[in-house]
Enzyme design. Structure first.
Site, PDB file in Angstrom:
ATOM      1  N   HIS A  39      -8.871   6.615  -1.813  1.00  0.00           N
ATOM      2  CA  HIS A  39      -9.875   5.714  -1.911  1.00  0.00           C
ATOM      3  C   HIS A  39     -10.960   5.644  -0.923  1.00  0.00           C
ATOM      4  CE1 HIS A  39      -5.835   3.584  -3.728  1.00  0.00           C
ATOM      5  NE2 HIS A  39      -6.584   3.581  -4.726  1.00  0.00           N
ATOM      6  N   LYS A  85       1.335  -2.822 -13.456  1.00  0.00           N
ATOM      7  CA  LYS A  85       1.896  -2.539 -11.995  1.00  0.00           C
ATOM      8  C   LYS A  85       2.395  -3.790 -11.365  1.00  0.00           C
ATOM      9  CE  LYS A  85      -1.290   1.303 -11.006  1.00  0.00           C
ATOM     10  NZ  LYS A  85      -2.512   1.727 -10.339  1.00  0.00           N
ATOM     11  N   ARG A 133      -9.225  12.246 -10.328  1.00  0.00           N
ATOM     12  CA  ARG A 133      -8.854  13.021  -9.595  1.00  0.00           C
ATOM     13  C   ARG A 133      -8.258  14.257 -10.265  1.00  0.00           C
ATOM     14  NH1 ARG A 133      -4.011   8.935  -8.250  1.00  0.00           N
ATOM     15  NH2 ARG A 133      -4.640   8.797 -10.368  1.00  0.00           N
ATOM     16  N   SER A 140      -1.348   5.847  -4.676  1.00  0.00           N
ATOM     17  CA  SER A 140      -0.608   4.889  -3.763  1.00  0.00           C
ATOM     18  C   SER A 140       1.053   5.010  -4.094  1.00  0.00           C
ATOM     19  CB  SER A 140      -1.034   3.592  -4.259  1.00  0.00           C
ATOM     20  OG  SER A 140      -2.517   3.372  -4.008  1.00  0.00           O
TER      21      SER A 140
END
Ligand code: PNS
Length: 163
Positions: A18, A42, A91, A129
């Site tokens: 990040h 999430k 990514r 994360s």
């Protein structure tokens, strides 16, 4: 006119991946709002306040970065701070479909706000994360994945959760 962008995410917690995106975006835009939003798919480990606190600690050396949280739609937040750009990191190809979905939805909601993608550095292309939390939970080495403040917060959180 100032170029204002929003860098949204769950940031649960913020990682070097990040930080790489935020740092590079801050070189292109006049102001970046790093904003913690709710991702309904999430269940976060850290509270919103804890996540913002960590973002503040690890971005304080970048003068044009601000941080915030918002309960609601990303495009509404962007409008409220006069941002006309959203920054997301990419990514790998696996990110593409999800990102295309939320970008298209955001465009339907507000077509004045443009989404820009920044490719993560290769060294962070595997980093998320979730992976960091998984490794930290089992006391693996995460010092190359997150800043020291985040590492300490993860260790503390998992110690607390064990009690
Ligand atoms: O870091 P994440 O979890 O990939 O970030 C996703 C996030 C929080 C940016 C996304 O879920 C979001 O924008 N949530 C706010 C609600 C919203 O605006 N939804 C409409 C777009 S799908």
């Amino acid at each position: 006119m100032a170029r204002i962008a929003v860098c949204p995410g769950s940031f649960d917690p913020i990682t070097y991946g990040h930080l790489d995106i935020i740092t590079r975006a801050a070189k292109v835009f006049d102001e970046i709002y790093v904003v913690v939003l709710n991702n309904s798919s999430k269940k976060p480990l850290f509270s919103v306040e804890e996540r913002i606190d960590l973002i503040e600690k690890v971005t304080r050396h970048i003068p044009n970065v601000k941080f915030d949280s918002f309960q609601g739609l990303l495009v509404d937040y962007a409008e409220s701070v006069n941002a006309n750009a959203i920054i997301r990191g990419l990514r790998a190809v696996s990110d593409f479909e999800y990102e295309m979905q939320i970008t298209s939805m955001n465009r339907v909601l507000n077509d004045k706000i443009e989404t820009f993608f920044i490719m993560t550095n290769n060294q962070y292309s595997f980093l998320s994360s979730s992976i960091v939390k998984e490794v930290a939970k089992y006391e693996g080495k995460i010092s190359e994945l997150v800043p020291v403040e985040v590492e300490e917060a993860l260790v503390k959180k998992f110690n607390e959760n064990q009690k």
